[in-house]
Motif scaffolding. Structure first.
Motif, short mmCIF file in Angstrom:
data_model
loop_
_atom_site.label_atom_id
_atom_site.label_comp_id
_atom_site.label_asym_id
_atom_site.label_seq_id
_atom_site.Cartn_x
_atom_site.Cartn_y
_atom_site.Cartn_z
N ASP A 16 0.25 -5.67 -3.62
CA ASP A 16 0.21 -5.31 -2.20
C ASP A 16 1.51 -5.69 -1.49
O ASP A 16 2.21 -6.63 -1.88
N CYS A 27 3.20 -7.73 0.97
CA CYS A 27 2.82 -9.05 1.48
C CYS A 27 4.08 -9.85 1.76
O CYS A 27 5.19 -9.45 1.39
N ASN A 72 -3.26 -6.84 2.93
CA ASN A 72 -1.85 -7.21 3.09
C ASN A 72 -1.82 -8.68 3.46
O ASN A 72 -1.78 -9.05 4.62
N ALA A 132 1.12 0.69 2.42
CA ALA A 132 0.56 -0.13 3.50
C ALA A 132 0.71 0.64 4.82
O ALA A 132 1.55 0.30 5.65
N SER A 148 6.19 0.41 1.91
CA SER A 148 6.21 0.01 0.50
C SER A 148 7.37 0.64 -0.25
O SER A 148 7.78 0.15 -1.31
#
Length: 693
Positions: free
Chosen positions: A99, A101, A204, A423, A441
């Motif tokens: 993800d 993050c 996220n 995301a 992303s």
């Protein structure tokens, strides 16, 4: 702390009453199997997952609360099946869970507009893309519009529940936000909560709060000017807001409980040289001091003009054993970021990621913790493979340099072909994503990768021992040393003790060993200079360790500093676990000798101070002076732990009696009794270094 806040703290933090509202966990692949069968593109999967979770959420309200939204869904479904993930990993580097993050969004992109205005903007852009035949981009913006609609739907359900329950404050607030831009301090805090909640619902994780005191302060100031709030009432509301970070945190993923990335940054220099520290900055410190909870994690930006009073207030938090604030030095960080190619305006806006890595809000899709170099492994490999052939210490140091370069080369190849899950909600708050119709992303203005650097003190100490005992005193030879290390000092206790306690150790203001550390960090920085990653960004060298201070040490043989096989390194940028340092002053003198602008990915000097150090106002002031001295000497980042070894040992025996014992782990604070024992033991070992302080 008011009686109402005390009750809420007891309910959410101590009793964890919100858990009664949690839904039963479900199959994590409940959506992935369906997505795979329908061959749905990844961006659609990400959007549909978020919408699924939002629709599944059940509104809950608790007594006396003014800031709503609490998680009830306990499972965030996967978007790929296990088979699909295996295939992805064959051709891509998947960072952590895959993800997006550990970045910082620009919350003002939604806060300053409200969702209705944002939808209008997206609809206009979607139409432009559609007219140009760019249907994929138009479709992407439609997904973002759909997400906003479902957040608004959840807010409407909360609003109706508030009306039914007679909670007029929440009912009125949710008639305004998130549909419209907030018009008050309460509305701004409530809207942030909704945005932050939604980010977690999309998995996220490690969502940093960023420069909270800068983008929320205008709302506070307006309310104060209108007489809506006093400082006291604003503090109470802020404390309720801080408690929202602790409502759902047991559901957040991390290496350990507490490792959730809810980092908040206060203060810092403006481009014109003025200090941005304001009333809200101070109230945040006071709220954290009164609440004594692990979230949000406070980071304080300081510089040469930061008054001592600010350090003293920060020291009061450390005294409580919170493990924060973590201090970052603008006078080192800002020029360091600019040297790496960040624009001046962006460098001045820097924040920290989940732990300590320096990132830019709203513009950076950096992955600042993508991998880690082990300084100690480089030294160990050079000793085991090359020491017997090295005729001089200089040749041995060159062998270490080659090992570092080889590690860096391997790491750069390893992280090639990064793939991140889309995301779409986060992308609403990242520069250029909506305008270009692309997901964050795939990249943003900055797309740099950061490498931690672990075991710097163990590595420098080991090289100093080789230099002293093998090449200068010649009290042992290379063959004997290598044999002893391979055998983990079995039958060589005397040599182990000499290496461990009689050789120079970083942390004692000794140029003999400190100079080696300076060169090691420069080698690391030089080895990354000029390299480009697969996204066109650069690589950043750092001094942090994250969990690698245990991972990198687990299977590493004994080392020439007297460390036995499997013993850990010091956390982050700090002395080795068994160094006999003269005290904190000598430590900061040693650890400020390198040019830390060159390793500005981040990674704090980590000091453990016995809790008796903080027992008087005078002693707290001395700690504040110590922190300021580290910054004045050119330190980049510092975190302190106020702990008691006996208390921690007792907590291991009777955890039920120490549920509120907080410690700093590597770049975050957690409850001691919730940590795995290996991390507990390491913190206790670190404490032994500072018992004499």
């Amino acid at each position: 702390m008011t009686e109402n806040i005390e009750k809420m703290r007891q309910f959410f933090v101590v009793d964890k009453g919100q858990k009664a509202m949690w839904q039963e966990p479900e199959d994590p692949y409940i959506l992935a199997e369906q997505f795979a069968a329908e061959q749905i593109p990844d961006v659609n999967r990400a959007a549909r997952r978020l919408i699924y979770v939002l629709d599944k959420e059940e509104p809950v309200l608790f007594e006396g609360e003014r800031i709503a939204f609490t998680r009830t869904v306990t499972t965030i479904p996967e978007i790929f099946t296990e088979e699909e993930m295996r295939d992805l990993k064959k051709t891509h580097w998947i960072h952590e869970k895959g993800d997006v993050c550990n970045i910082s969004v620009d919350y003002t992109k939604l806060l300053n507009q409200g969702f209705y205005a944002k939808k209008t903007e997206l609809e206009a852009l979607r139409e432009e893309f559609f007219q140009r035949g760019e249907r994929e981009k138009a479709h992407y913006l439609q997904l973002q519009i759909d997400i906003l609609d479902h957040v608004l739907s959840l807010a409407s359900r909360y609003q109706k529940l508030a009306e039914q329950r007679g909670n007029e404050v929440v009912a009125k607030t949710l008639l305004s936000v998130p549909a419209h831009a907030p018009q008050s301090f309460l509305e701004a805090l409530s809207m942030f909560r909704i945005i932050h909640f939604t980010m977690w619902c999309g998995r996220n994780y490690h969502n940093t709060v960023g420069r909270f005191d800068q983008y929320i302060y205008p709302y506070l100031k307006a309310d104060l000017d209108k007489g809506i709030h006093t400082k006291e009432s604003a503090l109470e509301l802020l404390e309720e807001f801080f408690l929202t970070f602790n409502r759902d945190s047991d559901l957040y993923p991390g290496m350990q409980q507490g490792d959730n990335g809810q980092s908040l940054v206060l203060g810092g220099l403006n481009e014109d040289g003025t200090d941005s520290y304001n009333l809200l900055s101070e109230l945040c410190l006071k709220a954290s001091l009164e609440l004594k909870v692990i979230d949000p994690k406070i980071n304080l930006r300081v510089h040469e003009k930061t008054p001592l009073d600010t350090y003293i207030l920060g020291t009061q938090l450390t005294k409580q054993g919170l493990g924060f604030p973590q201090y970052s030095n603008d006078d080192v960080v800002i020029p360091g970021l600019m040297e790496l190619g960040y624009e001046k305006k962006d460098a001045y806006r820097y924040v920290v990621a989940a732990c300590w890595e320096f990132i830019i809000p709203g513009t950076a899709m950096d992955i600042p913790n993508i991998e880690a170099l082990s300084f100690t492994k480089a030294v160990s490999d050079a000793v085991m493979e090359k020491l017997e052939q090295c005729r001089s210490y200089e040749e041995f140091e060159e062998a270490v340099r080659n090992k570092i370069n080889s590690q860096v080369e391997a790491l750069c190849k390893q992280v090639n072909g990064v793939y991140l899950y889309p995301a779409p909600f986060l992308s609403l708050m990242m520069e250029g994503c909506c305008e270009k119709g692309i997901d964050v992303s795939l990249g943003c203005k900055y797309n740099n990768y950061g490498f931690h650097g672990t075991g710097i003190a163990t590595a420098a100490d080991s090289m100093a021992a080789v230099k002293k005992f093998v090449y200068e005193e010649k009290s042992t030879d290379a063959l004997s040393l290598v044999k002893a290390l391979k055998n983990d000092f079995e039958s060589d206790e005397l040599l182990c003790n000499r290496l461990r306690y009689e050789s120079p150790k970083m942390g004692n203001d000794n140029d003999y060993v400190d100079g080696i550390a300076v060169r090691l960090l420069n080698i690391f920085a030089d080895s990354l200079k000029g390299r480009s990653n697969d996204r066109g960004g650069i690589y950043r060298a750092g001094t942090g360790s994250a969990m690698y201070y245990i991972r990198h040490a687990e299977n590493l043989p004994a080392t020439p500093d007297g460390r036995r096989k499997g013993e850990g390194f010091g956390a982050n940028y700090s002395p080795s676990l068994f160094s006999r340092c003269r005290g904190p002053v000598s430590i900061i003198q040693s650890f400020t000798k390198p040019d830390l602008k060159r390793v500005i990915n981040g990674g704090p000097l980590t000091l453990e101070l016995h809790d008796t150090v903080f027992r008087t106002e005078e002693s707290c002031a001395k700690v504040a002076v110590l922190v300021k001295s580290f910054m004045d000497l050119g330190g980049h980042q510092l975190q302190l732990n106020s702990v008691n070894r006996d208390t921690m040992l007792e907590a291991q025996k009777h955890p039920e009696n120490y549920k509120n014992l907080i410690v700093r782990v590597w770049g975050w604070s957690g409850y001691f009794v919730e940590l795995d024992k290996e991390y507990q033991d390491h913190i206790i070992q670190r404490m032994e270094l500072m018992l004499a302080v």
